[in-house]
Write an enzyme that holds these catalytic residues in place. Structure first.
Site, PDB file in Angstrom:
ATOM      1  N   ASN A  11       0.869  -1.179   0.000  1.00 58.31           N
ATOM      2  CA  ASN A  11       0.000   0.000   0.000  1.00 58.31           C
ATOM      3  C   ASN A  11       0.902   1.224   0.000  1.00 58.31           C
ATOM      4  OD1 ASN A  11      -1.766   2.070   0.466  1.00 58.31           O
ATOM      5  ND2 ASN A  11      -2.416   1.390   2.504  1.00 58.31           N
ATOM      6  N   LYS A  13       0.124   4.236  -0.304  1.00 64.13           N
ATOM      7  CA  LYS A  13      -0.511   5.440   0.261  1.00 64.13           C
ATOM      8  C   LYS A  13      -0.269   6.636  -0.664  1.00 64.13           C
ATOM      9  CE  LYS A  13      -0.238   3.254   4.735  1.00 64.13           C
ATOM     10  NZ  LYS A  13      -0.150   3.342   6.192  1.00 64.13           N
ATOM     11  N   HIS A  97      -9.552   1.158   4.799  1.00 68.29           N
ATOM     12  CA  HIS A  97      -8.288   1.355   5.522  1.00 68.29           C
ATOM     13  C   HIS A  97      -8.523   2.298   6.708  1.00 68.29           C
ATOM     14  CE1 HIS A  97      -4.201   2.542   6.476  1.00 68.29           C
ATOM     15  NE2 HIS A  97      -3.819   1.445   5.845  1.00 68.29           N
ATOM     16  N   GLU A  99      -6.906   4.691   7.818  1.00 70.15           N
ATOM     17  CA  GLU A  99      -6.694   6.116   7.533  1.00 70.15           C
ATOM     18  C   GLU A  99      -7.944   6.716   6.885  1.00 70.15           C
ATOM     19  OE1 GLU A  99      -3.004   5.543   5.437  1.00 70.15           O
ATOM     20  OE2 GLU A  99      -2.088   4.963   7.344  1.00 70.15           O
ATOM     21  N   GLU A 169      -5.204  -4.786  10.591  1.00 73.22           N
ATOM     22  CA  GLU A 169      -4.200  -3.753  10.793  1.00 73.22           C
ATOM     23  C   GLU A 169      -4.508  -3.008  12.083  1.00 73.22           C
ATOM     24  OE1 GLU A 169      -2.328  -2.594   6.736  1.00 73.22           O
ATOM     25  OE2 GLU A 169      -4.041  -1.299   7.075  1.00 73.22           O
ATOM     26  N   GLY A 175       2.587   2.536  10.841  1.00 76.15           N
ATOM     27  CA  GLY A 175       3.533   3.641  10.704  1.00 76.15           C
ATOM     28  C   GLY A 175       4.211   4.038  12.000  1.00 76.15           C
ATOM     29  N   SER A 215       3.580  -1.848  10.473  1.00 71.79           N
ATOM     30  CA  SER A 215       5.024  -1.907  10.737  1.00 71.79           C
ATOM     31  C   SER A 215       5.645  -3.263  10.419  1.00 71.79           C
ATOM     32  CB  SER A 215       5.320  -1.499  12.181  1.00 71.79           C
ATOM     33  OG  SER A 215       4.923  -0.150  12.397  1.00 71.79           O
TER      34      SER A 215
HETATM   35  P1  13P Z   1       3.105   0.567   7.731  1.00 68.53           P
HETATM   36  O1  13P Z   1       3.641  -0.721   7.141  1.00 68.53           O
HETATM   37  O2  13P Z   1       3.807   1.777   7.220  1.00 68.53           O
HETATM   38  O3  13P Z   1       2.978   0.496   9.206  1.00 68.53           O
HETATM   39  O4  13P Z   1       1.587   0.715   7.156  1.00 68.53           O
HETATM   40  C1  13P Z   1       0.730  -0.359   7.226  1.00 68.53           C
HETATM   41  C2  13P Z   1      -0.494  -0.037   6.457  1.00 68.53           C
HETATM   42  O5  13P Z   1      -1.254   0.835   6.822  1.00 68.53           O
HETATM   43  C3  13P Z   1      -0.745  -0.799   5.227  1.00 68.53           C
HETATM   44  O6  13P Z   1      -2.024  -0.569   4.738  1.00 68.53           O
END
Ligand code: 13P
Length: 256
Positions: A11, A13, A97, A99, A169, A175, A215
């Protein structure tokens, strides 16, 4: 042949221009070879779908989007439909997601409409679920995850469920560098498979892939991917660099 082929999805982003995305995709394709033993999906931003699609054309790497609108078309400024994504050879779509839930106030009902719109358009939903730190500390992890899984899958049929991918997740791990322990992740993955078994029967639940995200890095991947109900990873930060992403693919191949 294992019951569930492992899957590593990147992903990206809001990172990578079309040219940067094409370069990264080309590096990944060159490194994983013609017949990777696991499934690989790259999810660039909308604006890089076309260039990344071209870079992976004819390869065993699939293209995913990070979001989608449930309607076919209409006055929805800034949105893209399933049909539009399919026209760019997109095969997967990340939905719900955390976010998007947090910053764009997406509800389970809205996410469910997207899941139901993706499936008949041959787009495989990657339905994201996961609790916040406050929810975990309040002992609400299972209740939150159950509501998100059941809410997201409302109306999905037994025939459709095996094409759905779930991504667990935990929000506190995204992150932050704070990865869930293999035991913490496995516990929730097994819980999710239990929900799927209740909804669709044990045999079908065994066929659904449940990814871990948050992560995940080459250094912690092997242990996570060795868990019986962890079928791959949804990778953020570590998917932006070809070497770390390919290391994650290799970890999945080794765990397969
Ligand atoms: P990170 O791997 O940067 O923690 O992000 C995970 C994520 O949100 C994947 O959709």
């Amino acid at each position: 042949m294992p019951l569930r082929k492992k899957l590593i999805a990147g992903n990206w982003k809001m990172h990578k221009t079309p040219a940067e995305g094409a370069r990264l995709a080309a590096e990944i394709v060159a490194a994983v070879g013609k017949e990777p033993a696991v499934d690989i999906v790259l999810c660039p931003p909308y604006t890089a779908l076309e260039s990344v699609g071209r870079a992976i054309d004819g390869q065993e790497v699939r293209l995913g989007a990070q979001n989608m609108h449930p309607e076919k078309n209409g006055a929805f400024t800034g949105e893209c439909s399933a049909e539009m994504l399919r026209a760019l050879y997109v095969t997967h779509v990340i939905l719900g997601h955390s976010e998007r839930r947090a910053y764009f106030v997406e509800t389970d009902d809205f996410i469910n409409r997207k899941v139901l719109a993706a499936l008949p358009n041959q787009l495989k939903p990657i339905l994201c679920v996961g609790e916040t730190l406050a929810e975990r500390e309040a002992g609400q992890t299972f209740a939150v995850v159950q509501q998100q899984v059941e809410g997201g899958l409302k109306g999905v049929t037994a025939e459709q469920i095996t094409t759905v991918i779930i991504a667990y997740e935990p929000v506190w791990a995204i992150g932050t560098g704070k990865v869930a322990t293999p035991a913490q992740a496995q516990e929730v993955h097994a819980f999710i498979r239990g929900i799927l078994a209740k909804l669709y029967g044990a045999a079908r639940a065994q066929k659904v892939r449940i990814l871990y995200g948050g992560s995940m890095k080459p250094a912690n991947a092997a242990e996570l991917l060795a868990q019986p109900d962890i079928d791959g990873g949804l990778i953020g930060g570590a998917a932006l660099d070809a070497r770390s992403f390919v290391d994650l693919v290799n970890a999945a191949v080794a765990a397969q």
